[in-house]
Design a protein around this motif. Structure first.
Motif, short mmCIF file in Angstrom:
data_model
loop_
_atom_site.label_atom_id
_atom_site.label_comp_id
_atom_site.label_asym_id
_atom_site.label_seq_id
_atom_site.Cartn_x
_atom_site.Cartn_y
_atom_site.Cartn_z
N THR A 65 3.31 7.72 -3.20
CA THR A 65 3.21 6.28 -2.98
C THR A 65 1.76 5.82 -3.07
O THR A 65 0.84 6.57 -2.77
CB THR A 65 3.76 5.90 -1.60
N ARG A 66 1.61 4.60 -3.46
CA ARG A 66 0.31 3.97 -3.50
C ARG A 66 0.33 2.79 -2.55
O ARG A 66 1.38 2.27 -2.20
CB ARG A 66 -0.02 3.48 -4.90
N ALA A 78 -1.00 -6.62 -6.31
CA ALA A 78 -0.09 -5.57 -6.79
C ALA A 78 0.54 -4.92 -5.57
O ALA A 78 -0.10 -4.76 -4.54
CB ALA A 78 -0.86 -4.54 -7.60
N TYR A 79 1.80 -4.55 -5.69
CA TYR A 79 2.49 -3.96 -4.56
C TYR A 79 3.28 -2.74 -5.03
O TYR A 79 3.54 -2.57 -6.20
CB TYR A 79 3.40 -4.97 -3.87
N THR A 80 3.61 -1.91 -4.07
CA THR A 80 4.30 -0.67 -4.37
C THR A 80 5.80 -0.91 -4.53
O THR A 80 6.42 -1.57 -3.71
CB THR A 80 4.08 0.34 -3.22
N THR A 81 6.35 -0.36 -5.61
CA THR A 81 7.79 -0.42 -5.84
C THR A 81 8.30 1.01 -5.97
O THR A 81 7.79 1.76 -6.81
CB THR A 81 8.10 -1.19 -7.14
#
Length: 107
Positions: A65-66, A78-81
């Motif tokens: 995960t980022r 930007a978001y983690t998907t």
């Protein structure tokens, strides 16, 4: 006129150029000797300990995960998907021929 030339000449540090070069090469030689000794210690003395330590850490899972990226006002840029990993569940590389073979064997 000679007094003016003497005042304009930069002050010397006391060592001639040849001595400075010898000191530089001696220091460089000492640094490289230390480096070579350290590499020899790693290669010949500590190698078994490092191999054992590598074996202990080889199967350590690393999360994929980022984090989210926010602008200066706190709005997300930007978001983690979450997405499925192309490497499978256990971190093994699932190439197209491996998936094809698994599909053929399952049917």
């Amino acid at each position: 006129m000679e007094k003016l030339a003497e005042r304009m000449r930069p002050p010397s540090s006391g060592l001639p150029i040849a001595s400075r070069i010898n000191v530089f090469f001696f220091i460089t030689f000492c640094l490289f000797s230390i480096l070579i000794l350290r590499l020899a210690m790693l290669q010949f003395v500590e190698s078994q300990h490092l191999k054992d330590e590598e074996a202990n850490h080889k199967n350590t899972p690393i999360p994929l995960t980022r984090g989210n990226i926010f602008d200066r006002k706190g709005a997300p840029i930007a978001y983690t998907t979450p997405t499925p990993s192309p490497h499978g569940e256990k971190g093994l590389s699932l190439c197209w021929w491996t998936r094809l073979r698994a599909t053929i064997e399952a049917s």
